[in-house]
Design a protein around this motif. Structure first.
Motif, PDB file in Angstrom:
ATOM      1  N   PRO A  69       0.830  -1.213   0.000  1.00  0.00           N
ATOM      2  CA  PRO A  69       0.000   0.000   0.000  1.00  0.00           C
ATOM      3  C   PRO A  69       0.868   1.269   0.000  1.00  0.00           C
ATOM      4  N   HIS A  70       0.524   2.180  -0.884  1.00  0.00           N
ATOM      5  CA  HIS A  70       1.218   3.470  -0.980  1.00  0.00           C
ATOM      6  C   HIS A  70       0.329   4.544  -0.351  1.00  0.00           C
ATOM      7  N   THR A  71      -0.966   4.502  -0.674  1.00  0.00           N
ATOM      8  CA  THR A  71      -1.941   5.432  -0.092  1.00  0.00           C
ATOM      9  C   THR A  71      -3.170   4.608   0.265  1.00  0.00           C
ATOM     10  N   ASP A  72      -3.733   4.866   1.430  1.00  0.00           N
ATOM     11  CA  ASP A  72      -4.878   4.088   1.907  1.00  0.00           C
ATOM     12  C   ASP A  72      -5.924   5.084   2.396  1.00  0.00           C
ATOM     13  N   ARG A  81     -13.295   2.122   0.647  1.00  0.00           N
ATOM     14  CA  ARG A  81     -11.869   2.212   0.958  1.00  0.00           C
ATOM     15  C   ARG A  81     -11.100   2.041  -0.327  1.00  0.00           C
ATOM     16  N   LYS A  82     -10.126   2.908  -0.522  1.00  0.00           N
ATOM     17  CA  LYS A  82      -9.374   2.833  -1.770  1.00  0.00           C
ATOM     18  C   LYS A  82      -7.885   2.803  -1.463  1.00  0.00           C
ATOM     19  N   ILE A  83      -7.194   1.888  -2.104  1.00  0.00           N
ATOM     20  CA  ILE A  83      -5.752   1.772  -1.874  1.00  0.00           C
ATOM     21  C   ILE A  83      -5.016   1.894  -3.198  1.00  0.00           C
ATOM     22  N   LEU A  84      -3.984   2.706  -3.169  1.00  0.00           N
ATOM     23  CA  LEU A  84      -3.046   2.764  -4.295  1.00  0.00           C
ATOM     24  C   LEU A  84      -1.876   1.885  -3.887  1.00  0.00           C
ATOM     25  N   PHE A  85      -1.617   0.837  -4.672  1.00  0.00           N
ATOM     26  CA  PHE A  85      -0.543  -0.107  -4.352  1.00  0.00           C
ATOM     27  C   PHE A  85       0.684   0.160  -5.218  1.00  0.00           C
ATOM     28  N   GLN A 340      -7.970   7.723 -10.609  1.00  0.00           N
ATOM     29  CA  GLN A 340      -7.910   9.086 -10.072  1.00  0.00           C
ATOM     30  C   GLN A 340      -6.848   9.259  -8.993  1.00  0.00           C
ATOM     31  N   LEU A 341      -6.660   8.194  -8.214  1.00  0.00           N
ATOM     32  CA  LEU A 341      -5.707   8.307  -7.113  1.00  0.00           C
ATOM     33  C   LEU A 341      -4.277   8.367  -7.641  1.00  0.00           C
ATOM     34  N   ARG A 342      -4.001   7.559  -8.680  1.00  0.00           N
ATOM     35  CA  ARG A 342      -2.661   7.588  -9.263  1.00  0.00           C
ATOM     36  C   ARG A 342      -2.387   8.980  -9.838  1.00  0.00           C
ATOM     37  N   GLN A 343      -3.435   9.568 -10.437  1.00  0.00           N
ATOM     38  CA  GLN A 343      -3.306  10.918 -10.987  1.00  0.00           C
ATOM     39  C   GLN A 343      -2.887  11.893  -9.875  1.00  0.00           C
TER      40      GLN A 343
END
Ligand code: SAH
Ligand code: SF4
Length: 350
Positions: A69-72, A81-85, A340-343
């Motif tokens: 996980p990079h952002t949770d 819940r959204k996770i950027l891995f 969107q989160l990666r953006q």
């Protein structure tokens, strides 16, 4: 990237081959498979029924995890819940868990990014980093299954609607589905899985032939070629007529209902004309249309449709007997739309 094979990339037979190659009995493969897919352990070391020497050998031979996980983020209502891995190279994928009433739905990425460039999609706006492996798809699912398991809860549905085009990474996606539905392990019901495609026609035909119970959704978004082409560049390669033939072929071959996705964009694809054209396309087909108001993204100027226009549009479909649902946008405050989160992360890194 590290050269060691990745546990979740392996088929049961490949794992058995590795374990017998270590001069261990093949029943150990079944135990390892169960520990990984049913007990949700986080390392070989935690596999308490496996001899210590084999655990050490497996740690030596195989990678246990590829995603970190990079952002949770948790939405303000606590339901999304959204996770950027981070993957082992510099690529990233997003995974979303939605938990409303009795459903626990994980929205899984099938590629790091996407090369297909749909104008309104954050993933498309960022381009493709790389195809991900079946194990990297599977591990996204296991991550949330494990989190839910801690609360004595479980995943009920899986949708391949995160970043990427599943049919542009067909073999890995199908392999991941095989692993996730394997009755010796995770044993997830194929009927509770949905794959969404932008409309890669040859793969729709191929998918129809697989004869599994997995659901298919097609991102339509427009009912005329000119409009669809302006939103989804893939329409130049596979225009609507060709696409609809493939969809009809799917329904006839599988005897299953097909879903169509339609993001409602104010003044773009929400006119009564488009609704009437859509009716012409779908009349007589066993299908369902899922509408979703557009999620705003950085690289696209459009906005979500007004309620009045949505109602008019849906009334035209209902008048023609075409079943449809208006989905509610979830987790808008945490950029839960795919890509969107990666953006956002890339913006911060710049
Ligand atoms: N590549 C596949 C699956 C991932 S996208 C596909 O295109 O079908 C999952 C769904 O989200 C698709 O229907 C896609 O068109 C839709 N989508 C993408 N960006 C969106 C946005 N900004 N607002 C609403 N839906 C969006
Ligand atoms: Fe790719 Fe689907 Fe986004 Fe289009 S909508 S760019 S196919 S992820």
């Amino acid at each position: 990237m590290t050269k060691k094979p990745f546990l979740f990339d392996l088929t049961f037979e490949e794992l058995t081959g590795i374990i017998t190659g270590l001069r261990e009995p093949s029943y150990r493969a079944k135990q390892v498979w169960e520990q990984a897919y049913r007990m949700f352990v986080s390392s070989f070391d935690e596999m308490s029924n496996i001899p210590v020497k084999l655990r050490a050998n497996l740690t030596e031979e195989l990678n246990f995890s590829h995603i970190t996980p990079h952002t949770d983020l948790l939405s303000s209502d606590g339901h999304t819940r959204k996770i950027l891995f981070d993957l082992p190279d510099s690529s990233q994928v997003e995974t979303v868990l939605m938990g409303y009433s009795v459903r626990r739905t994980a929205c899984i990425s099938t590629q790091a990014g996407c090369a297909l460039g749909c104008t309104f999609c954050a993933t498309g706006q960022g381009g493709l980093q790389r195809n991900i492996t079946s194990g990297e798809i599977v591990e996204q699912v296991l991550f949330f299954a494990k989190e839910l398991n801690k609360k004595e809860d479980r995943l009920t549905n899986l949708v391949f609607m995160g970043m990427g085009e599943p049919f542009a990474n067909y073999n890995e996606v199908m392999k991941a589905i095989d692993t996730l539905t394997d009755s010796r392990g995770f044993n997830f019901g194929a009927r509770r899985i949905t794959v969404s495609t932008v409309g890669i026609v040859p793969m729709i035909h191929r998918f129809a032939e697989t004869n599994n119970q997995v659901n298919l959704a097609v991102s339509l978004h427009a009912a005329t070629d000119e409009l669809r082409e302006s939103m989804l560049p893939i329409n130049k390669r596979y225009p609507i007529e060709v696409l609809m033939n493939a969809c009809r072929d799917y329904v006839n071959t599988t005897n299953r209902r097909i879903s169509f996705e339609w993001a409602l964009i104010d003044g773009v694809n929400d006119s009564a004309d488009q609704a009437r054209e859509l009716v012409k396309l779908l009349k007589g087909m066993t299908c369902h249309v899922n509408f979703i108001p557009l999620n705003p993204t950085r690289g696209f100027k459009g906005s979500e449709s007004l309620q009045k226009r949505i109602d008019t549009f849906r009334n035209i479909l209902e008048g023609a007997g075409i079943p449809n649902t208006l989905r509610i946008r979830r987790g808008i405050d945490i950029n839960a739309g795919c890509g969107q989160l990666r953006q956002e992360a890339q913006k911060v890194q710049k």
